[in-house]
Design a protein around this motif. Sequence first.
Motif, PDB file in Angstrom:
ATOM      1  N   CYS A  30      31.223 -10.674  -7.033  1.00 38.14           N
ATOM      2  CA  CYS A  30      30.175  -9.810  -6.484  1.00 38.14           C
ATOM      3  C   CYS A  30      30.467  -8.353  -6.832  1.00 38.14           C
ATOM      4  O   CYS A  30      31.576  -7.859  -6.652  1.00 38.14           O
ATOM      5  CB  CYS A  30      30.122  -9.996  -4.965  1.00 38.14           C
ATOM      6  N   GLY A  31      29.439  -7.659  -7.319  1.00 38.62           N
ATOM      7  CA  GLY A  31      29.594  -6.272  -7.738  1.00 38.62           C
ATOM      8  C   GLY A  31      29.423  -5.247  -6.623  1.00 38.62           C
ATOM      9  O   GLY A  31      29.520  -4.044  -6.877  1.00 38.62           O
ATOM     10  N   CYS A  32      29.213  -5.680  -5.406  1.00 41.72           N
ATOM     11  CA  CYS A  32      28.986  -4.736  -4.298  1.00 41.72           C
ATOM     12  C   CYS A  32      30.106  -3.712  -4.122  1.00 41.72           C
ATOM     13  O   CYS A  32      29.818  -2.538  -3.857  1.00 41.72           O
ATOM     14  CB  CYS A  32      28.751  -5.489  -2.997  1.00 41.72           C
ATOM     15  N   LEU A  49      28.465 -10.729  -1.414  1.00 39.57           N
ATOM     16  CA  LEU A  49      27.401 -11.703  -1.703  1.00 39.57           C
ATOM     17  C   LEU A  49      26.244 -11.650  -0.705  1.00 39.57           C
ATOM     18  O   LEU A  49      25.780 -12.689  -0.230  1.00 39.57           O
ATOM     19  CB  LEU A  49      27.989 -13.125  -1.717  1.00 39.57           C
ATOM     20  N   TYR A  50      25.796 -10.450  -0.404  1.00 42.79           N
ATOM     21  CA  TYR A  50      24.657 -10.307   0.504  1.00 42.79           C
ATOM     22  C   TYR A  50      23.430 -11.065  -0.022  1.00 42.79           C
ATOM     23  O   TYR A  50      22.584 -11.495   0.759  1.00 42.79           O
ATOM     24  CB  TYR A  50      24.291  -8.839   0.672  1.00 42.79           C
ATOM     25  N   CYS A  51      23.335 -11.216  -1.329  1.00 46.38           N
ATOM     26  CA  CYS A  51      22.182 -11.902  -1.923  1.00 46.38           C
ATOM     27  C   CYS A  51      22.092 -13.361  -1.474  1.00 46.38           C
ATOM     28  O   CYS A  51      21.005 -13.933  -1.427  1.00 46.38           O
ATOM     29  CB  CYS A  51      22.245 -11.821  -3.440  1.00 46.38           C
ATOM     30  N   CYS A  68      23.135  -4.082  -7.781  1.00 49.11           N
ATOM     31  CA  CYS A  68      22.865  -5.500  -8.047  1.00 49.11           C
ATOM     32  C   CYS A  68      22.325  -5.760  -9.453  1.00 49.11           C
ATOM     33  O   CYS A  68      22.676  -6.761 -10.072  1.00 49.11           O
ATOM     34  CB  CYS A  68      21.879  -6.045  -7.016  1.00 49.11           C
ATOM     35  N   CYS A  71      24.959  -6.477 -11.877  1.00 48.88           N
ATOM     36  CA  CYS A  71      25.902  -7.550 -11.521  1.00 48.88           C
ATOM     37  C   CYS A  71      25.626  -8.791 -12.369  1.00 48.88           C
ATOM     38  O   CYS A  71      24.483  -9.209 -12.520  1.00 48.88           O
ATOM     39  CB  CYS A  71      25.736  -7.862 -10.034  1.00 48.88           C
ATOM     40  N   LEU A  73      26.218 -11.840 -11.622  1.00 47.39           N
ATOM     41  CA  LEU A  73      25.644 -12.923 -10.823  1.00 47.39           C
ATOM     42  C   LEU A  73      24.140 -12.758 -10.646  1.00 47.39           C
ATOM     43  O   LEU A  73      23.410 -13.737 -10.526  1.00 47.39           O
ATOM     44  CB  LEU A  73      26.328 -12.997  -9.449  1.00 47.39           C
ATOM     45  N   HIS A  74      23.684 -11.518 -10.638  1.00 49.73           N
ATOM     46  CA  HIS A  74      22.244 -11.274 -10.505  1.00 49.73           C
ATOM     47  C   HIS A  74      21.504 -11.942 -11.659  1.00 49.73           C
ATOM     48  O   HIS A  74      20.467 -12.590 -11.461  1.00 49.73           O
ATOM     49  CB  HIS A  74      21.979  -9.763 -10.473  1.00 49.73           C
ATOM     50  N   LEU A  79      18.235 -13.913  -9.923  1.00 48.98           N
ATOM     51  CA  LEU A  79      17.728 -13.204  -8.749  1.00 48.98           C
ATOM     52  C   LEU A  79      16.609 -12.240  -9.154  1.00 48.98           C
ATOM     53  O   LEU A  79      16.612 -11.710 -10.266  1.00 48.98           O
ATOM     54  CB  LEU A  79      18.873 -12.445  -8.062  1.00 48.98           C
ATOM     55  N   TYR A  84      20.214  -6.208  -1.023  1.00 52.70           N
ATOM     56  CA  TYR A  84      20.362  -7.355  -0.115  1.00 52.70           C
ATOM     57  C   TYR A  84      21.098  -6.995   1.170  1.00 52.70           C
ATOM     58  O   TYR A  84      20.834  -7.574   2.223  1.00 52.70           O
ATOM     59  CB  TYR A  84      21.091  -8.493  -0.835  1.00 52.70           C
TER      60      TYR A  84
HETATM   61  S1  SF4 Z   1      23.544  -9.517  -6.883  1.00 43.97           S
HETATM   62 FE1  SF4 Z   1      24.616 -10.452  -5.157  1.00 43.97          FE
HETATM   63  S2  SF4 Z   1      26.689 -10.768  -5.947  1.00 43.97           S
HETATM   64 FE2  SF4 Z   1      25.733  -9.259  -7.271  1.00 43.97          FE
HETATM   65  S3  SF4 Z   1      26.243  -7.257  -6.429  1.00 43.97           S
HETATM   66 FE3  SF4 Z   1      24.280  -7.861  -5.546  1.00 43.97          FE
HETATM   67  S4  SF4 Z   1      24.823  -8.855  -3.592  1.00 43.97           S
HETATM   68 FE4  SF4 Z   1      26.692  -8.790  -4.843  1.00 43.97          FE
END
Ligand code: SF4
Length: 100
Positions: A30-32, A49-51, A68, A71, A73-74, A79, A84
Amino acid sequence: MDRFEEFVSGSRVHGPGGFADEIERLAPECGCPECPTYNDCSEGAGERLYCLIGRSFGCMTENLGCACSRCRLHRELGLRHDEYCLRGPEAAQRFERTLP
Ligand code: SF4
Ligand code: SF4
């Protein structure tokens, strides 16, 4: 089904623990923590991982921008939304946009 829907349904195939296992696996990516809005409170609470998990439990006091979109994972989870920690998880934001 799009990528996010496939991820959610796929993780649930493995039962109630499946989603929790995915959270544990993905949390380090997670990039938060690189985001200016993320602060000492959220770090101390171990929030990530707020998403997927949901908004912050009261740590976010100011929106200083969202990382996000940068990121990995985004992109990988397909996403569509952001912020988030303040606005709630991807599933909730998608649902809210279906309301009249
Ligand atoms: S997309 Fe999800 S995992 Fe990535 S920075 Fe945002 S909250 Fe964190
Ligand atoms: S969800 Fe977005 S705004 Fe909130 S801490 Fe993560 S990157 Fe920053």
